[in-house]
Motif scaffolding. Structure first.
Motif, short mmCIF file in Angstrom:
data_model
loop_
_atom_site.label_atom_id
_atom_site.label_comp_id
_atom_site.label_asym_id
_atom_site.label_seq_id
_atom_site.Cartn_x
_atom_site.Cartn_y
_atom_site.Cartn_z
N THR A 146 6.93 -4.35 8.78
CA THR A 146 6.16 -5.22 9.48
C THR A 146 4.82 -4.44 9.62
OG1 THR A 146 7.89 -6.20 10.70
CG2 THR A 146 5.83 -6.37 11.78
N LEU A 147 4.64 -3.17 10.24
CA LEU A 147 3.29 -2.58 10.50
C LEU A 147 2.49 -2.60 9.21
CD1 LEU A 147 4.72 0.16 13.06
CD2 LEU A 147 3.07 -1.64 13.66
N GLU A 148 3.21 -2.35 8.36
CA GLU A 148 2.38 -2.23 6.86
C GLU A 148 1.83 -3.66 6.39
OE1 GLU A 148 3.16 -0.35 2.52
OE2 GLU A 148 4.84 -0.86 3.71
N ASP A 149 2.81 -4.79 6.68
CA ASP A 149 2.19 -5.86 6.29
C ASP A 149 1.05 -6.35 7.03
OD1 ASP A 149 3.14 -9.23 6.92
OD2 ASP A 149 2.81 -8.64 4.95
N LYS A 150 0.78 -5.75 8.36
CA LYS A 150 -0.33 -6.07 9.21
C LYS A 150 -1.30 -5.12 9.04
CE LYS A 150 1.47 -10.12 11.09
NZ LYS A 150 1.05 -11.25 10.90
N GLY A 151 -1.09 -4.22 8.28
CA GLY A 151 -2.27 -3.32 7.86
C GLY A 151 -2.20 -2.17 8.89
N PHE A 152 -1.26 -1.77 9.84
CA PHE A 152 -1.53 -0.84 10.93
C PHE A 152 -0.72 0.43 10.15
CE2 PHE A 152 -1.65 -4.36 13.66
CZ PHE A 152 -2.61 -3.91 14.57
N VAL A 153 0.10 0.34 9.26
CA VAL A 153 0.06 1.66 8.39
C VAL A 153 0.37 1.45 6.93
CG1 VAL A 153 1.76 2.49 10.43
CG2 VAL A 153 2.50 1.22 8.32
N VAL A 154 0.01 2.42 6.11
CA VAL A 154 0.12 2.26 4.65
C VAL A 154 1.07 3.40 4.28
CG1 VAL A 154 -2.05 1.44 4.30
CG2 VAL A 154 -1.84 3.75 4.62
N ARG A 155 1.84 3.01 2.96
CA ARG A 155 2.66 3.88 2.52
C ARG A 155 2.01 4.40 1.11
NH1 ARG A 155 6.39 3.18 -1.43
NH2 ARG A 155 8.33 4.40 -1.30
N ASP A 156 2.29 5.73 1.15
CA ASP A 156 1.79 6.50 -0.27
C ASP A 156 2.96 6.46 -1.14
OD1 ASP A 156 1.18 8.49 -2.15
OD2 ASP A 156 -0.18 9.28 -0.87
N ALA A 157 2.72 5.90 -2.24
CA ALA A 157 3.67 5.62 -3.35
C ALA A 157 4.40 6.94 -3.94
CB ALA A 157 3.32 4.64 -4.53
N ASP A 159 -9.59 -0.73 1.58
CA ASP A 159 -8.11 -1.23 2.05
C ASP A 159 -7.66 -1.86 0.92
OD1 ASP A 159 -5.95 -1.70 3.43
OD2 ASP A 159 -6.93 -3.13 4.60
N ARG A 160 -6.72 -1.27 0.07
CA ARG A 160 -6.02 -2.02 -1.08
C ARG A 160 -6.97 -2.51 -2.00
NH1 ARG A 160 -1.76 -4.39 3.01
NH2 ARG A 160 -3.34 -4.44 4.44
N GLY A 161 -6.97 -3.92 -2.11
CA GLY A 161 -8.01 -4.60 -3.15
C GLY A 161 -9.08 -5.12 -2.57
N GLU A 162 -9.45 -4.77 -1.37
CA GLU A 162 -10.69 -4.92 -0.94
C GLU A 162 -11.44 -3.96 -0.09
OE1 GLU A 162 -9.72 -9.13 1.36
OE2 GLU A 162 -8.83 -7.30 2.22
N ARG A 163 -12.56 -4.13 0.21
CA ARG A 163 -13.60 -3.04 0.88
C ARG A 163 -13.92 -3.75 2.38
NH1 ARG A 163 -19.52 -4.31 -0.22
NH2 ARG A 163 -19.61 -6.02 -1.98
N VAL A 164 -13.95 -2.67 3.32
CA VAL A 164 -14.17 -3.21 4.67
C VAL A 164 -15.46 -2.58 4.96
CG1 VAL A 164 -13.13 -3.25 6.85
CG2 VAL A 164 -11.81 -3.50 4.89
N ARG A 165 -16.44 -3.15 5.87
CA ARG A 165 -17.50 -2.83 6.34
C ARG A 165 -16.93 -2.17 7.49
NH1 ARG A 165 -20.98 -6.88 6.34
NH2 ARG A 165 -21.76 -6.41 4.24
#
Length: 247
Positions: A49-60, A109-115
């Motif tokens: 759930t946290l990953e889906d909301k962008g609060f954590v990311v998992r290193d494959a 952030d994955r397939g986007e860039r964030v300012r």
């Protein structure tokens, strides 16, 4: 009332998971389960759930979790000594005063860039950059920098995206990334929107890891291709100074 308690308890558990990252920047599923005293299956659902909301990311590769960009977006108004958007702000202001164009800091952030930070030009006609804006990785100087200097696996995954714009040739774009890797910076001239131009350089921390893209943007009738190439050495030098401030 019982349902309300269950909901609160679920929030408490999710926050306990996030608080694990106070004592370490990267954790595995089993480690987190041990820290919070919950079954791995429960922690797995919380992390999903946290990953889906962008609060954590998992290193494959390592199967470990770290904090995601949503934490940074949430704390945009909180000054922290380890926050790049705060630590690098004085250098961004110095570069703005030197070139008198809008300065932006981007992360992938994955397939986007964030300012994550911006310092606006003081000129009457200028590019206005909004902090927190999300933009595609397919176009723009900063996007190309974040891809060109990324790990080969990241770069390959983005280039293989099914959502790749049909009008953009993947092979030509990949060659452009190779050229950027060679010269050390990228430019864009009315790629994403008419009347806008930008030049960007990578920021590496002291460990040599790519952490952000530093961009200078402005109106295309003022920030011409020749002027962008003239500005490139100053931008690269500024990006290098920024990197020395980051662990």
């Amino acid at each position: 009332m019982e349902e309300e308690k269950k909901t609160v308890r679920a929030v408490e558990r999710a926050l306990d998971v996030l608080l694990c990252f106070v004592s370490g920047h990267e954790w595995g599923l089993t480690e987190i389960a041990g820290l919070v005293g919950l079954h791995k299956s429960t922690v797995f659902r919380l992390l999903a759930t946290l990953e889906d909301k962008g609060f954590v990311v998992r290193d494959a590769a390592t199967e470990k979790y770290r904090l995601g960009l949503s934490v940074l977006e949430l704390s945009a108004n909180l000054s922290r000594s380890d926050d790049p958007s705060v630590v690098l702000l004085p250098e961004m202001e110095r570069l703005r005063d030197q070139l008198n164009e809008t300065i932006s800091l981007y992360v992938r952030d994955r397939g986007e860039r964030v300012r994550i930070q911006a310092v606006q030009s003081t000129q009457a006609i200028r590019r206005v950059a909004t902090v927190g804006a999300r933009l595609p990785l397919f176009v723009g100087a900063s996007s190309k920098v974040l891809l060109a200097f990324a790990d080969a696996g990241v770069r390959g995954a983005i280039l293989a995206e099914a959502a790749w714009p049909a009008q953009l040739d993947r092979e030509s774009f990949a060659k452009q990334l190779d050229d950027i890797l060679r010269v050390g910076y990228a430019t864009s001239f009315e790629e994403r929107e008419p009347g806008a131009a930008a030049v960007a350089a990578p920021i590496f921390n002291r460990s040599g890891k790519l952490v952000a893209a530093l961009a200078v943007s402005g109106p295309s009738n003022r920030l011409t291709p020749d002027l962008m190439h003239e500005y490139a050495p100053a931008i690269i030098e500024s990006a290098h100074r920024m990197g020395t401030r980051l662990g």
